[in-house]
Design a protein around this motif. Structure first.
Motif, mmCIF file in Angstrom:
data_model
loop_
_atom_site.group_PDB
_atom_site.id
_atom_site.type_symbol
_atom_site.label_atom_id
_atom_site.label_comp_id
_atom_site.label_asym_id
_atom_site.label_seq_id
_atom_site.Cartn_x
_atom_site.Cartn_y
_atom_site.Cartn_z
ATOM 1 N N PHE A 45 -61.656 -1.690 50.621
ATOM 2 C CA PHE A 45 -62.873 -1.345 51.357
ATOM 3 C C PHE A 45 -63.905 -2.461 51.333
ATOM 4 O O PHE A 45 -64.537 -2.757 52.338
ATOM 5 C CB PHE A 45 -63.483 -0.054 50.803
ATOM 6 N N CYS A 46 -64.111 -3.082 50.156
ATOM 7 C CA CYS A 46 -65.182 -4.077 50.048
ATOM 8 C C CYS A 46 -64.721 -5.432 49.531
ATOM 9 O O CYS A 46 -65.495 -6.372 49.508
ATOM 10 C CB CYS A 46 -66.304 -3.548 49.154
ATOM 11 N N GLY A 47 -63.466 -5.527 49.078
ATOM 12 C CA GLY A 47 -62.958 -6.794 48.557
ATOM 13 C C GLY A 47 -63.315 -7.054 47.103
ATOM 14 O O GLY A 47 -63.062 -8.133 46.581
ATOM 15 N N GLN A 64 -57.567 5.973 35.960
ATOM 16 C CA GLN A 64 -58.052 5.669 37.301
ATOM 17 C C GLN A 64 -58.138 4.167 37.482
ATOM 18 O O GLN A 64 -58.319 3.429 36.524
ATOM 19 C CB GLN A 64 -59.406 6.304 37.548
ATOM 20 N N VAL A 65 -57.975 3.745 38.724
ATOM 21 C CA VAL A 65 -58.294 2.380 39.108
ATOM 22 C C VAL A 65 -59.562 2.497 39.920
ATOM 23 O O VAL A 65 -59.659 3.308 40.840
ATOM 24 C CB VAL A 65 -57.163 1.720 39.924
ATOM 25 N N ARG A 66 -60.562 1.697 39.548
ATOM 26 C CA ARG A 66 -61.877 1.784 40.184
ATOM 27 C C ARG A 66 -62.350 0.388 40.575
ATOM 28 O O ARG A 66 -62.228 -0.558 39.816
ATOM 29 C CB ARG A 66 -62.876 2.401 39.219
ATOM 30 N N CYS A 67 -62.924 0.291 41.770
ATOM 31 C CA CYS A 67 -63.544 -0.949 42.232
ATOM 32 C C CYS A 67 -64.862 -1.133 41.477
ATOM 33 O O CYS A 67 -65.677 -0.210 41.422
ATOM 34 C CB CYS A 67 -63.796 -0.889 43.734
ATOM 35 N N VAL A 68 -65.083 -2.319 40.931
ATOM 36 C CA VAL A 68 -66.314 -2.566 40.177
ATOM 37 C C VAL A 68 -67.511 -2.763 41.100
ATOM 38 O O VAL A 68 -68.652 -2.692 40.651
ATOM 39 C CB VAL A 68 -66.169 -3.773 39.221
ATOM 40 N N LYS A 69 -67.262 -2.958 42.396
ATOM 41 C CA LYS A 69 -68.363 -3.187 43.341
ATOM 42 C C LYS A 69 -68.784 -1.907 44.067
ATOM 43 O O LYS A 69 -69.936 -1.500 43.997
ATOM 44 C CB LYS A 69 -67.947 -4.264 44.351
ATOM 45 N N CYS A 70 -67.864 -1.244 44.760
ATOM 46 C CA CYS A 70 -68.239 -0.072 45.569
ATOM 47 C C CYS A 70 -67.850 1.254 44.913
ATOM 48 O O CYS A 70 -68.134 2.318 45.454
ATOM 49 C CB CYS A 70 -67.642 -0.174 46.969
ATOM 50 N N GLN A 71 -67.159 1.205 43.778
ATOM 51 C CA GLN A 71 -66.752 2.392 43.006
ATOM 52 C C GLN A 71 -65.643 3.223 43.652
ATOM 53 O O GLN A 71 -65.402 4.357 43.224
ATOM 54 C CB GLN A 71 -67.959 3.283 42.676
ATOM 55 N N ALA A 72 -64.968 2.700 44.686
ATOM 56 C CA ALA A 72 -63.803 3.407 45.235
ATOM 57 C C ALA A 72 -62.788 3.569 44.113
ATOM 58 O O ALA A 72 -62.692 2.712 43.223
ATOM 59 C CB ALA A 72 -63.193 2.610 46.384
ATOM 60 N N GLN A 73 -62.040 4.676 44.129
ATOM 61 C CA GLN A 73 -61.125 4.917 43.019
ATOM 62 C C GLN A 73 -59.914 5.734 43.429
ATOM 63 O O GLN A 73 -59.928 6.444 44.427
ATOM 64 C CB GLN A 73 -61.840 5.641 41.896
ATOM 65 N N ILE A 74 -58.894 5.618 42.596
ATOM 66 C CA ILE A 74 -57.719 6.482 42.644
ATOM 67 C C ILE A 74 -57.501 6.951 41.215
ATOM 68 O O ILE A 74 -57.564 6.149 40.283
ATOM 69 C CB ILE A 74 -56.482 5.723 43.163
ATOM 70 N N SER A 75 -57.253 8.253 41.030
ATOM 71 C CA SER A 75 -57.072 8.761 39.672
ATOM 72 C C SER A 75 -55.927 9.761 39.616
ATOM 73 O O SER A 75 -55.492 10.296 40.638
ATOM 74 C CB SER A 75 -58.364 9.407 39.172
ATOM 75 N N ASP A 76 -55.453 10.011 38.392
ATOM 76 C CA ASP A 76 -54.384 10.981 38.168
ATOM 77 C C ASP A 76 -54.491 11.482 36.726
ATOM 78 O O ASP A 76 -55.095 10.829 35.882
ATOM 79 C CB ASP A 76 -53.017 10.337 38.401
#
Length: 106
Positions: A45-47, A64-76
């Motif tokens: 989303f933001c690079g 979870q994997v989380r973007c440190v910039k925009c906080q997009a994430q995938i979790s399980d």
């Protein structure tokens, strides 16, 4: 990880593709483990850079994997999730979130 004896995570760091995490057991023991993972792709989303993290949810261990910039994430989570009838163990959860993050597209 002994998932049945898990109480909660106390800390985690993701550095050089090695996730180091500490959790407390139901017998108050602190256990530190490491998991080496694949390179994480940049956020679609933001690079921004991504980090693998542990999380506590519904008294279950999760990742979870989380973007440190925009906080997009995938979790399980370990065990069954609301969207699936399949049950996953801890290593399957870690592998799953990394693989799903790396296969997303923008």
């Amino acid at each position: 990880m002994n998932e049945k004896n898990f109480l909660h995570f106390t800390q985690s760091t993701d550095k050089n593709n090695i996730l180091t995490y500490t959790y407390q057991t139901q017998t108050n023991e602190l256990v530190t483990e490491q998991y080496e993972h694949k390179d994480l792709k940049i956020c679609p989303f933001c690079g921004g850079a991504a980090k693998l993290q542990v999380m506590n949810a519904y008294s279950l261990p999760g990742a979870q994997v989380r973007c440190v910039k925009c906080q997009a994430q995938i979790s399980d989570l370990v065990g069954r999730t609301f969207a699936s009838t399949e049950s996953k163990n801890w290593l399957e959860v870690l592998t799953s979130v990394v693989d799903h993050w790396n296969t997303r597209t923008n």
